[in-house]
Design a protein around this motif. Structure first.
Motif, mmCIF file in Angstrom:
data_model
loop_
_atom_site.group_PDB
_atom_site.id
_atom_site.type_symbol
_atom_site.label_atom_id
_atom_site.label_comp_id
_atom_site.label_asym_id
_atom_site.label_seq_id
_atom_site.Cartn_x
_atom_site.Cartn_y
_atom_site.Cartn_z
ATOM 1 N N SER A 274 0.827 -1.209 0.000
ATOM 2 C CA SER A 274 0.000 0.000 0.000
ATOM 3 C C SER A 274 0.860 1.257 0.000
ATOM 4 N N ASN A 275 1.958 1.230 0.739
ATOM 5 C CA ASN A 275 2.881 2.367 0.739
ATOM 6 C C ASN A 275 3.463 2.603 -0.640
ATOM 7 N N SER A 276 3.774 1.521 -1.347
ATOM 8 C CA SER A 276 4.334 1.651 -2.690
ATOM 9 C C SER A 276 3.325 2.278 -3.647
ATOM 10 N N ILE A 277 2.032 1.926 -3.488
ATOM 11 C CA ILE A 277 0.991 2.542 -4.313
ATOM 12 C C ILE A 277 0.958 4.051 -4.088
ATOM 13 N N LEU A 278 1.029 4.472 -2.825
ATOM 14 C CA LEU A 278 1.020 5.902 -2.510
ATOM 15 C C LEU A 278 2.233 6.608 -3.101
ATOM 16 N N MET A 279 3.388 5.947 -3.087
ATOM 17 C CA MET A 279 4.585 6.549 -3.668
ATOM 18 C C MET A 279 4.418 6.778 -5.159
ATOM 19 N N VAL A 280 3.795 5.831 -5.852
ATOM 20 C CA VAL A 280 3.570 5.983 -7.289
ATOM 21 C C VAL A 280 2.608 7.128 -7.562
ATOM 22 N N LEU A 281 1.501 7.191 -6.805
ATOM 23 C CA LEU A 281 0.472 8.196 -7.049
ATOM 24 C C LEU A 281 0.907 9.600 -6.653
ATOM 25 N N SER A 282 1.851 9.713 -5.719
ATOM 26 C CA SER A 282 2.282 11.038 -5.256
ATOM 27 C C SER A 282 3.502 11.566 -6.001
ATOM 28 N N ASN A 283 4.093 10.760 -6.871
ATOM 29 C CA ASN A 283 5.272 11.185 -7.630
ATOM 30 C C ASN A 283 4.862 11.515 -9.062
ATOM 31 N N PRO A 284 5.065 12.764 -9.517
ATOM 32 C CA PRO A 284 4.613 13.154 -10.869
ATOM 33 C C PRO A 284 5.210 12.298 -11.981
ATOM 34 N N LYS A 285 6.495 11.974 -11.902
ATOM 35 C CA LYS A 285 7.128 11.173 -12.953
ATOM 36 C C LYS A 285 6.521 9.776 -13.019
ATOM 37 N N LEU A 286 6.341 9.161 -11.865
ATOM 38 C CA LEU A 286 5.787 7.810 -11.830
ATOM 39 C C LEU A 286 4.322 7.805 -12.243
ATOM 40 N N ARG A 287 3.589 8.825 -11.826
ATOM 41 C CA ARG A 287 2.178 8.910 -12.188
ATOM 42 C C ARG A 287 2.021 9.096 -13.700
ATOM 43 N N LYS A 288 2.869 9.928 -14.288
ATOM 44 C CA LYS A 288 2.822 10.148 -15.733
ATOM 45 C C LYS A 288 3.190 8.875 -16.495
ATOM 46 N N ALA A 289 4.219 8.179 -16.034
ATOM 47 C CA ALA A 289 4.629 6.937 -16.679
ATOM 48 C C ALA A 289 3.540 5.879 -16.587
ATOM 49 N N LEU A 290 2.826 5.859 -15.453
ATOM 50 C CA LEU A 290 1.741 4.898 -15.278
ATOM 51 C C LEU A 290 0.583 5.191 -16.226
ATOM 52 N N LYS A 291 0.256 6.462 -16.397
ATOM 53 C CA LYS A 291 -0.808 6.835 -17.323
ATOM 54 C C LYS A 291 -0.437 6.497 -18.754
ATOM 55 N N MET A 292 0.818 6.729 -19.126
ATOM 56 C CA MET A 292 1.263 6.410 -20.475
ATOM 57 C C MET A 292 1.238 4.904 -20.717
ATOM 58 N N ARG A 293 1.538 4.121 -19.704
ATOM 59 C CA ARG A 293 1.569 2.682 -19.847
ATOM 60 C C ARG A 293 0.176 2.096 -19.977
ATOM 61 N N PHE A 294 -0.781 2.660 -19.219
ATOM 62 C CA PHE A 294 -2.131 2.090 -19.200
ATOM 63 C C PHE A 294 -3.172 3.032 -19.802
#
Length: 294
Positions: A274-294
């Motif tokens: 759950s902590n790792s999910i929050l890290m992804v959602l709170s980091n702009p680079k990771l959030r952008k990469a996740l949106k591009m992937r999915f």
């Protein structure tokens, strides 16, 4: 053969661990590409990348340890357990470092020490990461020493088969690892809690100041405080569950066939996931990469 509820928790544990490894692997790849492309990383991203790497290793080591112990490879499981202590301690100190970094960067205190840290902490991050690695290595040495002493006590009682602990070795194991938990885990946990409290107090001061100047409460600085607090608050909830479960496990040794052993494992590593999910959602680079992937 484990009971049906125990088997369900075993399956959940392995699914959560594998999902978390994929998630942290994604974070490592995204930030690794960023480092390769720019030949540098922001200080916060360096901490996040290090934390993702240590969590990836933590889950991998935990899976391997449980598999070895399940098939009665006790000596091999104890050896791998030393690496678990290293990665687990590293996760605690990196989490504390992330909380301290956000507190120093976002808080608006006028204390000279915090003011100095605000301008220097980005340069200090590589050294602090190195210090975290050294502390993790020290934890591994302490763990190895404890395992050697516990094994010697177990052998002297003639109970070395099937991962069985004698009463003397079990008492030693509990007290030794409780002290280990206090030394290696409670200190970073305390630092993380203090960071959150200071950030909350800073937000309160800033909002009161904006009211005094008749300014809106949603200026950029207040938004930065609030977003950081939201992330760190949820981070803290799962982090405290992780800390409490690990502390309890240091004082109460359960067998691999126990329902409560696997329930505890699911609680611990669901918190990490759950902590790792929050890290992804709170980091702009990771959030952008996740949106591009999915």
């Amino acid at each position: 053969m484990p009971s049906t509820p125990t088997l369900i928790f075993i399956i959940i544990f392995y699914l959560v661990s594998l999902a978390s490894m994929l998630q942290n692997g994604f974070m490592m790849i995204v930030l690794g590409r960023e480092w390769m492309r720019n030949r540098a990383l922001l200080a916060a991203d360096m901490i996040v990348a290090s934390l993702a790497s240590s969590r990836f290793c933590l889950h991998g080591v935990t899976i391997l340890t449980n598999l070895l112990a399940s098939f009665d490879f006790c000596y091999q499981a104890n050896l791998v357990g030393i690496f678990w202590d290293f990665t687990n301690t590293l996760v605690f100190w990196l989490t504390a470092l992330l909380g301290i970094f956000y507190c120093v960067k976002i808080s608006s205190f006028s204390h000279p020490v915090l003011f100095w840290l605000k301008w220097r902490i980005s340069q200090l991050v590589p050294r602090l990461l190195l210090v975290s690695l050294i502390i993790g290595g020290l934890s591994a040495v302490i763990s190895a020493t404890g395992n050697i002493v516990a094994d010697q006590k177990t052998i002297s009682q003639g109970l070395h088969e099937n991962c069985t602990f004698g009463h003397m070795s079990l008492d030693f194991y509990r007290h030794y690892y409780l002290c280990h938990a206090v030394l290696m885990w409670f200190i970073p946990f305390f630092l993380f809690v203090v960071s959150i409290i200071l950030l909350m107090f800073s937000l309160y001061q800033h909002v009161e100041k904006m009211r005094g100047h008749r300014l809106g409460p949603w200026d950029p600085h207040t938004q930065a405080h609030t977003m950081a607090l939201k992330s760190l608050t949820f981070f803290f909830i799962f982090y405290i569950l992780f800390f409490l479960a690990l502390t309890i496990s240091s004082t109460k040794t359960k067998t691999m066939q126990s329902f409560w052993y696997w329930a505890r494992e699911v609680m611990i590593y669901t918190g990490v996931f759950s902590n790792s999910i929050l890290m992804v959602l709170s980091n702009p680079k990771l959030r952008k990469a996740l949106k591009m992937r999915f």
